[in-house]
Design an enzyme around this catalytic site. Structure first.
Site, PDB file in Angstrom:
ATOM      1  N   SER A 111      -6.888  -0.657   7.338  1.00 31.23           N
ATOM      2  CA  SER A 111      -8.342  -0.436   7.499  1.00 31.23           C
ATOM      3  C   SER A 111      -9.103  -1.747   7.323  1.00 31.23           C
ATOM      4  CB  SER A 111      -8.845   0.641   6.533  1.00 31.23           C
ATOM      5  OG  SER A 111      -8.368   0.478   5.217  1.00 31.23           O
TER       6      SER A 111
ATOM      7  N   LYS B 180       0.814  -1.223   0.000  1.00 26.17           N
ATOM      8  CA  LYS B 180       0.000   0.000   0.000  1.00 26.17           C
ATOM      9  C   LYS B 180       0.845   1.270   0.000  1.00 26.17           C
ATOM     10  CE  LYS B 180      -2.077  -1.140   3.802  1.00 26.17           C
ATOM     11  NZ  LYS B 180      -1.284  -2.377   3.971  1.00 26.17           N
ATOM     12  N   SER B 181       1.745   1.375   0.963  1.00 24.96           N
ATOM     13  CA  SER B 181       2.560   2.589   1.095  1.00 24.96           C
ATOM     14  C   SER B 181       3.507   2.761  -0.086  1.00 24.96           C
ATOM     15  CB  SER B 181       3.358   2.564   2.405  1.00 24.96           C
ATOM     16  OG  SER B 181       2.496   2.608   3.521  1.00 24.96           O
TER      17      SER B 181
END
Length: 200
Positions: free
Chosen positions: A107, A39-40
């Protein structure tokens, strides 16, 4: 408890004004997936490519936010809910400022992501599922977190002793097992152009 005397003050310069100045729409790209899914890394590569195109953008990273805004929150279900609620509100501020904001957060709960979606106007929230098999994420273990979770050093770790609920109908799914970071970022830029969020 909400104070009755607190009244919303409308902005003189509107979101539309800021979008016209920037020559592109604003939106939130909500990256969700296991730790180690990329993701990052992807959010920052996309940020770099957008910057080269003259697009105003910013990355909200899960670990970075926990160094400041959310530094008092842990990883219990209650704290995870509050973590995502706050990030959602910050992301909305970025969208209101006319920018494209990328949020790189596990999340894990669908309900929390759906609640964040509700605070945005139609077409402003784009859920991007960073789809990478759990075993691949654990093998990558870039921060050594899975190893610590297996040893019991870290509690409530997503995928080990805390659940992850993948999106049921994301706007976009990115396979980071079989595609390079550059290819994945280019796929998202193509998507943004198709949605008329970026100029062609």
């Amino acid at each position: 408890m909400r104070q009755n005397h607190i009244i919303w003050h409308p902005a003189t310069v509107t979101k539309t004004d800021r979008q016209k100045l920037n020559n592109h729409k604003s939106c939130a790209l909500w990256f969700t997936g296991y730790s180690g899914s990329g993701k990052s890394t992807l959010a920052n590569e996309l940020d770099c490519q957008l910057h080269k195109l003259g697009i105003r953008s910013f990355v909200l990273d899960g670990d970075n936010i926990r160094h400041g805004l959310n530094k008092e929150l842990g990883f219990s279900p209650k704290d995870r809910v509050e973590n995502i609620r706050r990030v959602g509100e910050v992301a909305k501020l970025f969208v209101d400022s006319g920018q494209i904001v990328m949020t790189a957060f596990i999340s894990p709960y669908r309900k929390d992501r759906d609640q964040v979606r509700k605070i945005f106007e139609e077409g402003e929230f784009h859920e991007i599922f960073i789809d990478c098999p759990f075993d691949v994420c654990e093998r990558r273990d870039p921060k050594g977190l899975y190893q610590k979770a297996r040893q019991g050093i870290i509690r409530d770790f997503t995928g080990i002793d805390s659940p992850y609920e993948p999106p049921l109908d994301p706007e976009l799914t990115i396979d980071t097992q079989h595609h390079s970071v550059k290819q994945a970022a280019e796929t998202i830029i193509k998507y943004l152009k198709e949605q008329n969020l970026l100029p062609n």
